[in-house]
Structure formats: structure tokens, C-alpha cells
Design a protein around this motif. Structure first.
Motif, PDB file in Angstrom:
ATOM      1  N   VAL A 175      59.798 -32.318  25.307  1.00 10.68           N
ATOM      2  CA  VAL A 175      58.588 -31.525  25.664  1.00 10.68           C
ATOM      3  C   VAL A 175      57.622 -31.286  24.365  1.00 10.68           C
ATOM      4  O   VAL A 175      57.927 -30.794  23.545  1.00 10.68           O
ATOM      5  N   PHE A 176      56.466 -31.587  24.533  1.00 12.17           N
ATOM      6  CA  PHE A 176      55.512 -31.138  23.415  1.00 12.17           C
ATOM      7  C   PHE A 176      54.463 -30.131  23.856  1.00 12.17           C
ATOM      8  O   PHE A 176      54.038 -30.148  25.015  1.00 12.17           O
ATOM      9  N   LYS A 177      54.646 -29.086  23.092  1.00 12.63           N
ATOM     10  CA  LYS A 177      53.966 -28.109  23.617  1.00 12.63           C
ATOM     11  C   LYS A 177      52.608 -27.862  22.564  1.00 12.63           C
ATOM     12  O   LYS A 177      52.680 -27.679  21.265  1.00 12.63           O
ATOM     13  N   ILE A 178      51.376 -27.843  23.043  1.00 13.74           N
ATOM     14  CA  ILE A 178      50.185 -27.899  22.356  1.00 13.74           C
ATOM     15  C   ILE A 178      49.498 -26.720  22.626  1.00 13.74           C
ATOM     16  O   ILE A 178      49.059 -26.206  23.418  1.00 13.74           O
ATOM     17  N   ASP A 179      49.195 -25.923  21.180  1.00 16.84           N
ATOM     18  CA  ASP A 179      48.483 -24.725  21.212  1.00 16.84           C
ATOM     19  C   ASP A 179      46.981 -24.838  21.617  1.00 16.84           C
ATOM     20  O   ASP A 179      46.352 -25.403  20.840  1.00 16.84           O
ATOM     21  N   VAL A 180      46.416 -24.351  22.566  1.00 16.06           N
ATOM     22  CA  VAL A 180      44.988 -24.540  22.966  1.00 16.06           C
ATOM     23  C   VAL A 180      44.187 -23.305  23.235  1.00 16.06           C
ATOM     24  O   VAL A 180      43.168 -23.160  23.543  1.00 16.06           O
ATOM     25  N   ARG A 181      44.786 -22.202  22.447  1.00 19.01           N
ATOM     26  CA  ARG A 181      44.200 -20.740  22.544  1.00 19.01           C
ATOM     27  C   ARG A 181      42.726 -21.053  22.020  1.00 19.01           C
ATOM     28  O   ARG A 181      41.912 -20.087  22.688  1.00 19.01           O
ATOM     29  N   ALA A 182      42.593 -21.628  20.914  1.00 20.45           N
ATOM     30  CA  ALA A 182      41.132 -21.725  20.262  1.00 20.45           C
ATOM     31  C   ALA A 182      39.985 -22.435  21.148  1.00 20.45           C
ATOM     32  O   ALA A 182      39.111 -22.536  20.846  1.00 20.45           O
ATOM     33  N   HIS A 183      40.590 -23.209  22.323  1.00 21.83           N
ATOM     34  CA  HIS A 183      39.753 -24.021  22.951  1.00 21.83           C
ATOM     35  C   HIS A 183      39.491 -23.710  24.516  1.00 21.83           C
ATOM     36  O   HIS A 183      39.283 -24.407  25.317  1.00 21.83           O
ATOM     37  N   LEU A 184      39.967 -22.310  24.897  1.00 24.27           N
ATOM     38  CA  LEU A 184      39.907 -21.987  26.257  1.00 24.27           C
ATOM     39  C   LEU A 184      38.574 -21.797  26.836  1.00 24.27           C
ATOM     40  O   LEU A 184      38.201 -22.087  27.961  1.00 24.27           O
ATOM     41  N   GLU A 185      37.537 -21.661  26.094  1.00 18.27           N
ATOM     42  CA  GLU A 185      36.252 -21.490  26.369  1.00 18.27           C
ATOM     43  C   GLU A 185      35.902 -22.759  26.982  1.00 18.27           C
ATOM     44  O   GLU A 185      35.054 -22.939  28.019  1.00 18.27           O
ATOM     45  N   ALA A 186      36.048 -23.743  26.172  1.00 18.50           N
ATOM     46  CA  ALA A 186      35.600 -25.051  26.709  1.00 18.50           C
ATOM     47  C   ALA A 186      36.411 -25.501  27.921  1.00 18.50           C
ATOM     48  O   ALA A 186      35.771 -26.277  28.786  1.00 18.50           O
ATOM     49  N   LYS A 187      37.676 -25.088  28.167  1.00 19.67           N
ATOM     50  CA  LYS A 187      38.443 -25.490  29.392  1.00 19.67           C
ATOM     51  C   LYS A 187      37.597 -24.619  30.513  1.00 19.67           C
ATOM     52  O   LYS A 187      37.627 -25.263  31.533  1.00 19.67           O
ATOM     53  N   LEU A 188      37.435 -23.372  30.333  1.00 20.64           N
ATOM     54  CA  LEU A 188      36.903 -22.574  31.370  1.00 20.64           C
ATOM     55  C   LEU A 188      35.283 -23.085  31.827  1.00 20.64           C
ATOM     56  O   LEU A 188      35.062 -23.464  32.853  1.00 20.64           O
ATOM     57  N   ALA A 189      34.584 -24.018  30.918  1.00 22.80           N
ATOM     58  CA  ALA A 189      33.506 -24.430  31.095  1.00 22.80           C
ATOM     59  C   ALA A 189      33.631 -25.618  31.874  1.00 22.80           C
ATOM     60  O   ALA A 189      32.941 -26.124  32.744  1.00 22.80           O
ATOM     61  N   SER A 190      34.592 -26.429  31.575  1.00 19.59           N
ATOM     62  CA  SER A 190      34.781 -27.682  32.453  1.00 19.59           C
ATOM     63  C   SER A 190      35.406 -27.225  33.876  1.00 19.59           C
ATOM     64  O   SER A 190      35.022 -27.842  34.877  1.00 19.59           O
TER      65      SER A 190
END
Length: 242
Positions: A175-190
Motif C-alpha cells: 500500500v502506497f500512502k500519498i500525502d495530498v493535504r497541500a492539494h485539496l483545493e485543486a481536488k475540490l475544484a475538480s
């Protein structure tokens, strides 16, 4: 720095089934790597024209759905930083009925042409939807035909279900665990770009600071090719230290 010293651009190929797979499941990861200069190509097998959500209140129908979801996917790609988008033009909910060798060959051609270091797709049994499982199975077969052990195949997973991979027959080393906390604004926009699919979800349209709290800070991926070079479990591209 001279041209000879410029590092080659890293490439990632994502092969999914429907518009919104890229955002709802692994949007943070795609935004992260796009922000780091990775060249991302997304293939969507269908245009999602059989989706049950048609806006809230409904404003789409079966005839208009495909064009609307294609436009929404293009907007989501812009939000995430995905540079290249392709469709296979398979009818939604029929991926499993496409002749397997033809589908594998189409994906194989993408892998050969792009030569990506990383390929993302669905697990052929854990994908949760017949289209997901079918495109995952074909992508896995195509990858194994043409990619060497210096390339990496990963299966996208839903939410945080891989916190306990043993339930699915895997170990934590898979299992690979990727930290995406700095990119949640982009995720919400998508998410918001996929308007017809998310209008019914009130939380998506709350003020940003409230909506962002609904996202987890990490996204999880399963190792898809066990023979590959050992990888850092917190980065899809890095080899493991030592």
C-alpha cells in the motif's frame, strides 16, 4: 543549466472508466504530481452517458449527458493540472463487453507511445463497478506486455479502505500512502467541475473551508506489479532508499 543537464520529464498515464473517476478517487494525487511537473495523460474509456445523476434539479438527458460530462471532465483536468485527455468512445456500462484483445491493444499503444514511469488504473476485482474492473483488467494486461520492472503500475482505491489491506488479501508493504493535504483545493475544484454529478451532494458546495474538511489528507494505492523496483511507500515515483 544547459539543455543536456535538464532532467527528463516524468510521465504518468491514468486509464479509467468514466469522467469523475480521476477527481473523486485520486484527484489529490494527480494534482500533487502535476504541480511537481509530471506530465499526466488521462484516458477515459467512456463519457459516462449512462450516469444516474443528471443535475439537481435534472437538466440533462441521455442525449445531452455525454457532451456535458466531456466538458466537465475537461474542466476538472484543468483544475488538477492534467495536460492530456483522450476518450476510447466506449459506451458507458459496456466496457466489460468490448473484445478484450482489442481493448488491451489500444492501451498497450498508449503505454508504448508515452513510455510513462507510472500507470494508474482500477484493480480488476476491487474496482467496484463492472466498467472499472474491465478497464483495470485490460490496462494491467497491457502493462505487463510492454512495461519493464523500472515502471510502476498502481491500482487506485476508494477513500481510506486500504488502511487495513489484509481484508483484501494484501499487506501493508503493498500500500502506497500519498500525502495530498497541500492539494485539496485543486481536488475540490475538480469535484465542482463535475457539476451534474455533485450538485446533489450539498457538502461539495459549502464554503471552501467547510467542504475541504470532508476530504482525507491521504490517498491510497495498491502495488500492481510486484516485480518492480522497490518503491518508497509515500511516493509513486521514488525508489525505496537503500
Amino acid at each position: 543549466m544547459s539543455k543536456l543537464e535538464i532532467a527528463p520529464v516524468k510521465k504518468l498515464l491514468a486509464v479509467f472508466a468514466h469522467p469523475d473517476d480521476e477527481s473523486f478517487i485520486c484527484g489529490g494525487t494527480l494534482a500533487k504530481y502535476a504541480s511537481e511537473g509530471v506530465e499526466i495523460t488521462l484516458v477515459s474509456a467512456t463519457r459516462g452517458e449512462m450516469g444516474r445523476r443528471m443535475g439537481n434539479p435534472p437538466y440533462l438527458n441521455r442525449e445531452s449527458m455525454a457532451a456535458a460530462r466531456e466538458l466537465e471532465l475537461k474542466q476538472a483536468c484543468e483544475s488538477l493540472g492534467i495536460q492530456h485527455l483522450h476518450f476510447f468512445d466506449i459506451r458507458d456500462k459496456t466496457v466489460e463487453f468490448i473484445e478484450e484483445d482489442i481493448l488491451i491493444s489500444r492501451i498497450e499503444e498508449f503505454i508504448r507511445d508515452l513510455n510513462p514511469e507510472v500507470v494508474l488504473t482500477f484493480h480488476e476485482k476491487l474496482g467496484g463497478h463492472p466498467d472499472h474492473c474491465a478497464i483495470g483488467k485490460a490496462t494491467t494486461a497491457a502493462f505487463r506486455r510492454v512495461a519493464g520492472n523500472d515502471k510502476a503500475l498502481y491500482f487506485i482505491t476508494f477513500g481510506e479502505e486500504m488502511k487495513r489491506p489484509e481484508r483484501f488479501g494484501y499487506s501493508r508493504s503493498d500500500v502506497f500512502k500519498i500525502d495530498v493535504r497541500a492539494h485539496l483545493e485543486a481536488k475540490l475544484a475538480s469535484f465542482r467541475a463535475h457539476r451534474c454529478q455533485t450538485e446533489i451532494d450539498e457538502w461539495v458546495w459549502l464554503p471552501d473551508h467547510e467542504a475541504l474538511q470532508r476530504f482525507g489528507g491521504h490517498e491510497y494505492f495498491l502495488r500492481g506489479n510486484t516485480g518492480a523496483i522497490a518503491r518508497d511507500l509515500h511516493d509513486l515515483f521514488l525508489s525505496a532508499p537503500g
